[in-house]
Design a protein around this motif. Sequence first.
Motif, PDB file in Angstrom:
ATOM      1  N   TYR A 131       0.800  -0.971   0.061  1.00  0.00           N
ATOM      2  CA  TYR A 131       0.071  -0.019  -0.074  1.00  0.00           C
ATOM      3  C   TYR A 131       1.059   1.324  -0.144  1.00  0.00           C
ATOM      4  N   SER A 132       0.223   2.179  -0.185  1.00  0.00           N
ATOM      5  CA  SER A 132       0.906   3.646  -0.042  1.00  0.00           C
ATOM      6  C   SER A 132       1.227   3.792   1.436  1.00  0.00           C
ATOM      7  N   GLU A 133       2.107   4.984   1.669  1.00  0.00           N
ATOM      8  CA  GLU A 133       2.414   5.302   2.986  1.00  0.00           C
ATOM      9  C   GLU A 133       1.084   5.761   3.990  1.00  0.00           C
ATOM     10  N   THR A 134       0.483   6.380   3.054  1.00  0.00           N
ATOM     11  CA  THR A 134      -1.021   6.948   3.675  1.00  0.00           C
ATOM     12  C   THR A 134      -1.742   5.720   4.083  1.00  0.00           C
ATOM     13  N   VAL A 135      -2.076   4.823   3.243  1.00  0.00           N
ATOM     14  CA  VAL A 135      -2.779   3.647   3.461  1.00  0.00           C
ATOM     15  C   VAL A 135      -2.337   2.806   4.679  1.00  0.00           C
ATOM     16  N   ILE A 136      -0.880   2.695   4.813  1.00  0.00           N
ATOM     17  CA  ILE A 136      -0.458   1.832   5.779  1.00  0.00           C
ATOM     18  C   ILE A 136      -0.540   2.532   7.160  1.00  0.00           C
ATOM     19  N   TRP A 137      -0.397   4.026   7.123  1.00  0.00           N
ATOM     20  CA  TRP A 137      -0.608   4.759   8.356  1.00  0.00           C
ATOM     21  C   TRP A 137      -1.820   4.389   8.865  1.00  0.00           C
ATOM     22  N   GLU A 138      -3.056   4.529   7.834  1.00  0.00           N
ATOM     23  CA  GLU A 138      -4.498   4.227   8.366  1.00  0.00           C
ATOM     24  C   GLU A 138      -4.859   2.797   8.834  1.00  0.00           C
ATOM     25  N   LYS A 139      -4.055   2.073   8.398  1.00  0.00           N
ATOM     26  CA  LYS A 139      -4.187   0.397   8.564  1.00  0.00           C
ATOM     27  C   LYS A 139      -3.470   0.277   9.936  1.00  0.00           C
ATOM     28  N   VAL A 140      -2.401   0.774  10.009  1.00  0.00           N
ATOM     29  CA  VAL A 140      -1.597   0.511  11.389  1.00  0.00           C
ATOM     30  C   VAL A 140      -1.972   1.230  12.398  1.00  0.00           C
ATOM     31  N   THR A 141      -2.758   2.652  12.372  1.00  0.00           N
ATOM     32  CA  THR A 141      -3.152   3.147  13.435  1.00  0.00           C
ATOM     33  C   THR A 141      -4.623   2.426  13.631  1.00  0.00           C
ATOM     34  N   SER A 142      -5.212   1.948  12.874  1.00  0.00           N
ATOM     35  CA  SER A 142      -6.703   1.156  13.217  1.00  0.00           C
ATOM     36  C   SER A 142      -6.205   0.123  13.924  1.00  0.00           C
ATOM     37  N   VAL A 143      -5.135  -0.892  13.542  1.00  0.00           N
ATOM     38  CA  VAL A 143      -4.952  -2.067  14.272  1.00  0.00           C
ATOM     39  C   VAL A 143      -4.571  -1.718  15.631  1.00  0.00           C
TER      40      VAL A 143
END
Lengths: 250, 261
Positions: free
Chosen positions: B115-127
């Motif tokens: 994923y892009s860095e933005t999507v990674i950030w969203e996924k990580v913060t969500s988990v």
Amino acid sequence: MKALLELFEWIGSGVQMALKTMSYIPSLPRQWKRLLEQCLFMGYATVPLVAILSFFIGAVLALQIGYSIMDFGAKQYIGTIIGLSMVRELSPVMTAIMVTGRVGSAVTAELASMKVYQEVDALRTMNIPPERFLVLPRLAAIVLVIPVLLIVSVVTGWIGGQVVCEYVDWIDLSSDLYYNSLKSFIKIDDLTDGLIKAELFGVGILLISSHLGLRTSGGPREIGAAVTRAVVVCIIFVLIFDYFITNILI
Amino acid sequence: MESTVTVEPVSVSIENLYKSFGEQKVLRGVSFDVKPGEIFALMGPSGSGKSVLMRHLVALEQADEGEVLIGGEPADDPGTQGNIRTAMVFQAGALFNSMTVYDNLALYPREHRLYSETVIWEKVTSVMRALSIEGAGRKIPAELSGGMKKRVSVARAIIMEPQLILYDEPTSELDPILAATTTELIATIARETGATSLVVTHDRNLALSIADRMALLMDGKLVFRGTPDDLRNNNDPQVLEFMNPTIDPLNPRFRKQENDV
């Protein structure tokens, strides 16, 4: 016989690791951040040590050569001898020994610790090859940092020799004479030979250190043992390999 | 957990697995299957070979004999490792100590360029939010408590969106409350992602409360396979000894240890 087999196995797995690392070279541009981190660490850790050590090696060399050739009235050649000794032999070897002590030991300690605490296993389960993630950025960094270290070593060694020649009364050789004799005998080939040597030492040290780190097993005590082993093996490698590579380059 | 992604679960099949280290025989003909999407608990006392068996599933060990299949493919085949996402939660966490918690979690998607860095950030913060570790993103693993490390380790596994999750002693070194929380977490992750879960443990409460099926490994051999109810009703002496250990100070083993001191 068993020890011999173990040695061959060790060399074989080391070559395998080296080839695997090389196969990931195309991924290097993606790892530029890790590469930069490693360059900064290696440079920051090693440049001051190499500079201080080389300055005093040049200085001692000037004293010894000055003492030896004083009676022959050939003190104008001190610059030539120091210049050639530093660039062709002492700087590559001393840089390699400093890199072993400062970088090689740190690499082995870090990778051994990662292996013992299962971080390397975690990488493998994530399908991230340790050779790509851990070894390649360090290997590329050493290749980039070695020329800088060599130049620092050569120049500070020359300066060390010049300071002694100019300020020690019984030598009393002016800077102009010192640098003129140095410049008139040193060719670009001498510098490239020294550079080839230093690069080969650096690559060898990094591969040996990484290999020993990644092969560590057991508990935390093994980390210290791996570091000691890496330093000893790297120094032996540098000194033995130096003979053969010098023989080829001369 | 709103952060989880449903995945296609895979089966695990272990056929007649043998493994020795020198003279020491660790696994002696172990066979069992794990169905897609089920929670399978592999129990056994310390040193019975559970963790070694699990390491075969992620190709960290090579079998001397026998087969280890994931989704019908050999586990040590590079193709299988590339096609089937298998995550492992290590007993001691195995978090990368030189990285922050956030970087630990972002490593897999970054390295595999998922994923892009933005999507990674969203996924990580969500988990991280789902596992109540949102405040730990900038910390390094050494600054975390044992329970937090465990949760970060689980979070790192979830981020991989795995089809198979392996848990190696997930409740070891945790107090009873944290152990219960971790047990619930494993069940929740399995239910919400649909991933197959293999839990290696000697924690009887964990295994009995969440496993669909279970097996008991002793001295490198399986002595029991079945459901938690089958285990509760089993009268095999080895099973009974593991399930209901008695402490007898007059036991010769105990006296021997005293003499050793």
